[in-house]
Design a protein around this motif. Structure first.
Motif, short mmCIF file in Angstrom:
data_model
loop_
_atom_site.label_atom_id
_atom_site.label_comp_id
_atom_site.label_asym_id
_atom_site.label_seq_id
_atom_site.Cartn_x
_atom_site.Cartn_y
_atom_site.Cartn_z
N THR A 106 0.80 -1.21 0.00
CA THR A 106 0.00 0.00 0.00
C THR A 106 0.84 1.27 0.00
O THR A 106 0.45 2.26 -0.62
CB THR A 106 -0.97 0.01 1.20
N ASN A 107 1.99 1.29 0.66
CA ASN A 107 2.80 2.52 0.71
C ASN A 107 3.43 2.83 -0.64
O ASN A 107 3.40 3.97 -1.09
CB ASN A 107 3.89 2.40 1.77
N SER A 108 4.01 1.84 -1.29
CA SER A 108 4.67 2.06 -2.58
C SER A 108 3.71 1.95 -3.75
O SER A 108 4.07 2.29 -4.87
CB SER A 108 5.82 1.07 -2.76
N ARG A 109 2.50 1.43 -3.50
CA ARG A 109 1.48 1.22 -4.53
C ARG A 109 2.01 0.32 -5.64
O ARG A 109 1.83 0.58 -6.82
CB ARG A 109 0.97 2.55 -5.07
N LYS A 110 2.69 -0.75 -5.24
CA LYS A 110 3.28 -1.71 -6.17
C LYS A 110 2.78 -3.11 -5.87
O LYS A 110 2.53 -3.47 -4.71
CB LYS A 110 4.80 -1.72 -6.04
N LEU A 111 2.68 -3.90 -6.91
CA LEU A 111 2.43 -5.33 -6.76
C LEU A 111 3.79 -5.99 -6.58
O LEU A 111 4.73 -5.69 -7.33
CB LEU A 111 1.72 -5.86 -8.00
N VAL A 112 3.92 -6.84 -5.57
CA VAL A 112 5.20 -7.49 -5.31
C VAL A 112 5.03 -9.01 -5.31
O VAL A 112 3.93 -9.53 -5.14
CB VAL A 112 5.83 -7.04 -3.96
N ALA A 113 6.15 -9.70 -5.50
CA ALA A 113 6.19 -11.16 -5.46
C ALA A 113 7.16 -11.58 -4.37
O ALA A 113 8.20 -10.96 -4.19
CB ALA A 113 6.65 -11.72 -6.80
N VAL A 114 6.81 -12.63 -3.65
CA VAL A 114 7.68 -13.21 -2.64
C VAL A 114 7.80 -14.69 -2.96
O VAL A 114 6.79 -15.39 -3.07
CB VAL A 114 7.12 -13.03 -1.22
N HIS A 115 9.03 -15.15 -3.16
CA HIS A 115 9.24 -16.59 -3.34
C HIS A 115 8.95 -17.26 -2.01
O HIS A 115 9.40 -16.80 -0.96
CB HIS A 115 10.67 -16.89 -3.80
N ILE A 116 8.21 -18.36 -2.06
CA ILE A 116 7.79 -19.02 -0.83
C ILE A 116 7.94 -20.53 -0.99
O ILE A 116 7.71 -21.07 -2.07
CB ILE A 116 6.34 -18.61 -0.48
N GLN A 117 8.40 -21.16 0.05
CA GLN A 117 8.54 -22.62 0.07
C GLN A 117 7.73 -23.12 1.25
O GLN A 117 7.88 -22.62 2.37
CB GLN A 117 10.02 -22.99 0.24
N THR A 118 6.86 -24.07 1.02
CA THR A 118 5.99 -24.57 2.08
C THR A 118 6.41 -25.94 2.61
O THR A 118 5.87 -26.38 3.61
CB THR A 118 4.52 -24.64 1.60
N GLN A 119 7.33 -26.60 1.94
CA GLN A 119 7.77 -27.93 2.37
C GLN A 119 9.29 -27.95 2.52
O GLN A 119 9.97 -27.39 1.69
CB GLN A 119 7.34 -29.00 1.36
N PRO A 120 9.88 -28.55 3.52
CA PRO A 120 9.24 -29.24 4.64
C PRO A 120 8.68 -28.27 5.69
O PRO A 120 7.75 -28.62 6.41
CB PRO A 120 10.36 -30.09 5.23
N THR A 121 9.21 -27.05 5.75
CA THR A 121 8.64 -26.02 6.61
C THR A 121 8.53 -24.74 5.80
O THR A 121 9.16 -24.60 4.75
CB THR A 121 9.50 -25.76 7.87
N LEU A 122 7.78 -23.79 6.29
CA LEU A 122 7.59 -22.54 5.56
C LEU A 122 8.84 -21.69 5.61
O LEU A 122 9.43 -21.48 6.67
CB LEU A 122 6.41 -21.75 6.14
#
Length: 144
Positions: free
Chosen positions: A62-78
């Motif tokens: 909301t502050n930068s008014r940008k769409l961002v991506a975060v790489h995420i891994q859910t296995q074996p833990t987040l």
């Protein structure tokens, strides 16, 4: 205030917006609920959307008014990386109860609702909905 919950593609995680820290942030927690939760965003954020493969989480800063991506891994833990702004201009994520974008099934393109022209004159917006389209098709293109 918790809103805009969305399940990961495998159904084992929920991303959502919460104001528990005093400002809207993105959190992820396991499903079913275990008590664990992880704050993904670092500055004001809302409207999380998972990539179809579950390896990225997108949200609106909301502050930068940008769409961002975060790489995420859910296995074996987040585990998750740093937010990376996407080269998308003109996104206006203002309404509190809906998301103005989504990720296409290929995971490489977005569908984004952009604000209309600022000229003061709005062109009529129409959506044509065809019900029973198969029956209409049979009438228009008879099969021998």
């Amino acid at each position: 205030d918790q809103s805009r919950a969305t399940f990961s593609p495998d159904g084992h995680w929920v991303a959502y917006t919460s104001t528990e820290s005093g400002t809207a942030q993105i959190y992820v927690q396991p499903f079913p609920k275990t008590g664990a939760k992880f704050q993904i965003s670092r500055e004001g954020a809302q409207a999380p959307v998972w990539s179809p493969d579950g390896k990225e989480l997108f949200y609106y800063q909301t502050n930068s008014r940008k769409l961002v991506a975060v790489h995420i891994q859910t296995q074996p833990t987040l585990s998750f990386g740093e937010p990376s702004p996407l080269p998308i201009e003109g996104l206006l994520q203002g309404a509190p109860n809906h998301t103005d974008y989504d990720v296409m099934p290929d995971g490489k393109r977005f569908l984004i609702f952009l604000p209309g022209a600022q000229s003061g004159i709005r062109s009529p917006q129409q959506i044509h909905v065809v019900l029973n389209w198969f029956e209409e098709l049979k009438q228009r293109v008879p099969v021998p």
